[in-house]
Design a protein around this motif. Structure first.
Motif, PDB file in Angstrom:
ATOM      1  N   ILE A   1      -1.819  -1.888  -9.649  1.00  0.00           N
ATOM      2  CA  ILE A   1      -1.631  -3.345  -9.547  1.00  0.00           C
ATOM      3  C   ILE A   1      -1.344  -3.742  -8.104  1.00  0.00           C
ATOM      4  O   ILE A   1      -1.882  -4.740  -7.597  1.00  0.00           O
ATOM      5  N   LEU A   2      -0.498  -2.977  -7.434  1.00  0.00           N
ATOM      6  CA  LEU A   2      -0.168  -3.270  -6.036  1.00  0.00           C
ATOM      7  C   LEU A   2      -1.404  -3.188  -5.146  1.00  0.00           C
ATOM      8  O   LEU A   2      -1.632  -4.049  -4.289  1.00  0.00           O
ATOM      9  N   LEU A   3      -2.226  -2.153  -5.341  1.00  0.00           N
ATOM     10  CA  LEU A   3      -3.432  -2.003  -4.532  1.00  0.00           C
ATOM     11  C   LEU A   3      -4.416  -3.141  -4.782  1.00  0.00           C
ATOM     12  O   LEU A   3      -5.036  -3.667  -3.847  1.00  0.00           O
ATOM     13  N   PHE A   4      -4.563  -3.549  -6.037  1.00  0.00           N
ATOM     14  CA  PHE A   4      -5.464  -4.653  -6.348  1.00  0.00           C
ATOM     15  C   PHE A   4      -4.933  -5.973  -5.790  1.00  0.00           C
ATOM     16  O   PHE A   4      -5.708  -6.841  -5.386  1.00  0.00           O
ATOM     17  N   SER A   5      -3.607  -6.134  -5.772  1.00  0.00           N
ATOM     18  CA  SER A   5      -3.032  -7.362  -5.219  1.00  0.00           C
ATOM     19  C   SER A   5      -3.329  -7.475  -3.727  1.00  0.00           C
ATOM     20  O   SER A   5      -3.527  -8.575  -3.205  1.00  0.00           O
ATOM     21  N   VAL A   6      -3.377  -6.330  -3.045  1.00  0.00           N
ATOM     22  CA  VAL A   6      -3.733  -6.320  -1.622  1.00  0.00           C
ATOM     23  C   VAL A   6      -5.212  -6.641  -1.448  1.00  0.00           C
ATOM     24  O   VAL A   6      -5.598  -7.435  -0.577  1.00  0.00           O
ATOM     25  N   LYS A   7      -6.040  -6.031  -2.287  1.00  0.00           N
ATOM     26  CA  LYS A   7      -7.489  -6.217  -2.174  1.00  0.00           C
ATOM     27  C   LYS A   7      -7.905  -7.646  -2.476  1.00  0.00           C
ATOM     28  O   LYS A   7      -8.802  -8.203  -1.818  1.00  0.00           O
ATOM     29  N   LEU A   8      -7.268  -8.268  -3.451  1.00  0.00           N
ATOM     30  CA  LEU A   8      -7.685  -9.595  -3.902  1.00  0.00           C
ATOM     31  C   LEU A   8      -7.009 -10.732  -3.137  1.00  0.00           C
ATOM     32  O   LEU A   8      -7.428 -11.882  -3.256  1.00  0.00           O
ATOM     33  N   ALA A   9      -5.963 -10.419  -2.377  1.00  0.00           N
ATOM     34  CA  ALA A   9      -5.228 -11.464  -1.654  1.00  0.00           C
ATOM     35  C   ALA A   9      -6.075 -12.044  -0.522  1.00  0.00           C
ATOM     36  O   ALA A   9      -6.873 -11.343   0.107  1.00  0.00           O
TER      37      ALA A   9
ATOM     38  N   VAL B   1       2.976   4.583 -16.336  1.00  0.00           N
ATOM     39  CA  VAL B   1       3.609   3.359 -15.839  1.00  0.00           C
ATOM     40  C   VAL B   1       3.560   3.324 -14.314  1.00  0.00           C
ATOM     41  O   VAL B   1       3.227   2.299 -13.699  1.00  0.00           O
ATOM     42  N   PHE B   2       3.880   4.457 -13.678  1.00  0.00           N
ATOM     43  CA  PHE B   2       3.842   4.545 -12.219  1.00  0.00           C
ATOM     44  C   PHE B   2       2.416   4.311 -11.700  1.00  0.00           C
ATOM     45  O   PHE B   2       2.203   3.603 -10.706  1.00  0.00           O
ATOM     46  N   VAL B   3       1.447   4.915 -12.374  1.00  0.00           N
ATOM     47  CA  VAL B   3       0.053   4.760 -11.957  1.00  0.00           C
ATOM     48  C   VAL B   3      -0.396   3.307 -12.096  1.00  0.00           C
ATOM     49  O   VAL B   3      -1.068   2.754 -11.208  1.00  0.00           O
ATOM     50  N   ILE B   4      -0.026   2.675 -13.192  1.00  0.00           N
ATOM     51  CA  ILE B   4      -0.417   1.276 -13.423  1.00  0.00           C
ATOM     52  C   ILE B   4       0.220   0.363 -12.379  1.00  0.00           C
ATOM     53  O   ILE B   4      -0.446  -0.522 -11.821  1.00  0.00           O
ATOM     54  N   LEU B   5       1.505   0.580 -12.087  1.00  0.00           N
ATOM     55  CA  LEU B   5       2.177  -0.243 -11.077  1.00  0.00           C
ATOM     56  C   LEU B   5       1.527  -0.077  -9.705  1.00  0.00           C
ATOM     57  O   LEU B   5       1.317  -1.046  -8.971  1.00  0.00           O
ATOM     58  N   GLY B   6       1.216   1.179  -9.356  1.00  0.00           N
ATOM     59  CA  GLY B   6       0.562   1.431  -8.080  1.00  0.00           C
ATOM     60  C   GLY B   6      -0.809   0.778  -8.002  1.00  0.00           C
ATOM     61  O   GLY B   6      -1.185   0.207  -6.967  1.00  0.00           O
TER      62      GLY B   6
ATOM     63  N   ILE C   1       0.837  -1.203   0.000  1.00  0.00           N
ATOM     64  CA  ILE C   1       0.000   0.000   0.000  1.00  0.00           C
ATOM     65  C   ILE C   1       0.869   1.249   0.000  1.00  0.00           C
ATOM     66  O   ILE C   1       0.619   2.207  -0.745  1.00  0.00           O
ATOM     67  N   GLY C   2       1.913   1.247   0.851  1.00  0.00           N
ATOM     68  CA  GLY C   2       2.802   2.407   0.930  1.00  0.00           C
ATOM     69  C   GLY C   2       3.532   2.669  -0.382  1.00  0.00           C
ATOM     70  O   GLY C   2       3.647   3.820  -0.818  1.00  0.00           O
ATOM     71  N   ILE C   3       4.010   1.603  -1.004  1.00  0.00           N
ATOM     72  CA  ILE C   3       4.708   1.766  -2.289  1.00  0.00           C
ATOM     73  C   ILE C   3       3.740   2.264  -3.354  1.00  0.00           C
ATOM     74  O   ILE C   3       4.094   3.113  -4.178  1.00  0.00           O
ATOM     75  N   ALA C   4       2.502   1.754  -3.349  1.00  0.00           N
ATOM     76  CA  ALA C   4       1.501   2.190  -4.333  1.00  0.00           C
ATOM     77  C   ALA C   4       1.236   3.685  -4.213  1.00  0.00           C
ATOM     78  O   ALA C   4       1.244   4.413  -5.216  1.00  0.00           O
ATOM     79  N   VAL C   5       1.011   4.161  -2.984  1.00  0.00           N
ATOM     80  CA  VAL C   5       0.760   5.589  -2.778  1.00  0.00           C
ATOM     81  C   VAL C   5       2.000   6.399  -3.151  1.00  0.00           C
ATOM     82  O   VAL C   5       1.912   7.470  -3.759  1.00  0.00           O
ATOM     83  N   GLY C   6       3.188   5.873  -2.781  1.00  0.00           N
ATOM     84  CA  GLY C   6       4.427   6.547  -3.143  1.00  0.00           C
ATOM     85  C   GLY C   6       4.599   6.675  -4.649  1.00  0.00           C
ATOM     86  O   GLY C   6       5.073   7.699  -5.148  1.00  0.00           O
ATOM     87  N   LEU C   7       4.186   5.625  -5.372  1.00  0.00           N
ATOM     88  CA  LEU C   7       4.269   5.673  -6.840  1.00  0.00           C
ATOM     89  C   LEU C   7       3.308   6.711  -7.418  1.00  0.00           C
ATOM     90  O   LEU C   7       3.646   7.429  -8.359  1.00  0.00           O
ATOM     91  N   PHE C   8       2.096   6.778  -6.845  1.00  0.00           N
ATOM     92  CA  PHE C   8       1.135   7.776  -7.328  1.00  0.00           C
ATOM     93  C   PHE C   8       1.673   9.196  -7.147  1.00  0.00           C
ATOM     94  O   PHE C   8       1.606  10.022  -8.052  1.00  0.00           O
ATOM     95  N   VAL C   9       2.200   9.452  -5.937  1.00  0.00           N
ATOM     96  CA  VAL C   9       2.705  10.797  -5.643  1.00  0.00           C
ATOM     97  C   VAL C   9       3.992  11.068  -6.410  1.00  0.00           C
ATOM     98  O   VAL C   9       4.162  12.119  -7.045  1.00  0.00           O
TER      99      VAL C   9
END
Length: 247
Positions: free
Chosen positions: A134-142, A127-132, A100-108
């Motif tokens: 993906i990370l958020l969805f990986s948390v949600k779906l895990a 690219v940064f937005v897409i990576l962020g 989650i932290g890396i995703a938000v960091g990528l957005f900012v």
């Protein structure tokens, strides 16, 4: 009750999935499934490990006759949290908060590319937005094997709770300083950097603004990660207080 039936019963009572138990034992999920169906038998080392995870005796696991799970404390109610379960929960939370932290960091941080005029800047930003994302969805779906810990009362062995309390005290002190650092980086990136270079110096101004976004992204990661870890420890050792606040 067979060995497999006992393992399945104890695993469900502890709120663990087959995947989580397999991780703690260092085996595959298929192995856990095989044991629970009584289609196989674990090594002695794994049986000893399970007795510690589930806080039961070896006799209980190995005796095919019906046996009662020993009471941890007749006055305590809720989910019993062993040392292994607490460590597994905290490790799961750390991995989740990192994503989650890396995703938000990528957005900012990705906003730093918005100050570039080149077409490549928009591509990098996306690219940064897409990576962020993906990370958020990986948390949600895990799968979350510890979901019940957030909603039910917990009980501990006194030694385990004492250890967690000691670690929490140390983490809380360090977290305060790291949170201040994170807030400082966000403030520098969003408030100070835009004022450093004059607007006439376009190249320098864009570089400083981009650097400010990166600093703000790092600060956001620190605040999210550290605050989340402290919250996870607080949930374990101040469980009653936590649930009272939620009412």
């Amino acid at each position: 009750m067979t060995f497999g039936e006992k393992i399945q019963k104890l695993r469900k009572e502890a709120g663990l999935s087959q995947e989580e138990l397999s991780y703690q034992l260092g085996v595959s999920r298929q192995a856990i499934s095989k044991w629970e169906r009584d289609s196989g038998y674990p090594e002695t080392e794994k049986i000893v490990r399970m007795s510690k995870i589930f806080h039961v005796t070896l006799d209980y696991l190995l005796n095919e006759e019906e046996a009662k799970k020993p009471e941890n404390n007749p006055d305590e109610k809720g989910i019993y949290v062993s040392r292994e379960m607490a460590e597994g929960f905290l490790f799961y939370q750390k991995r989740k908060l990192q994503k989650i932290g890396i995703a938000v960091g990528l957005f900012v941080g990705g906003l730093s590319f918005s100050y570039w005029d080149a077409e490549i800047s928009m591509i990098l930003f996306m690219v940064f937005v897409i990576l962020g994302t993906i990370l958020l969805f990986s948390v949600k779906l895990a799968d979350n094997p510890y979901r019940r810990i957030w909603s039910e009362s917990l009980s501990f062995d006194k030694v385990v709770k004492s250890e967690l309390t000691s670690v929490y005290a140390d983490k809380k002190k360090a977290a305060h300083m790291i949170n201040l650092l994170g807030i400082g980086l966000i403030a520098i990136g969003l408030l100070l950097c835009p004022l450093i270079a004059p607007a006439e110096m376009h190249v320098l101004d864009d570089m400083i603004l981009a650097g400010g976004m990166i600093l703000a992204g790092i600060g956001a990661f620190l605040c999210i990660y550290v605050s989340g870890i402290v919250r996870a420890y607080r949930l374990l050792i101040r469980n009653e207080e936590y649930h009272e606040k939620r009412k």
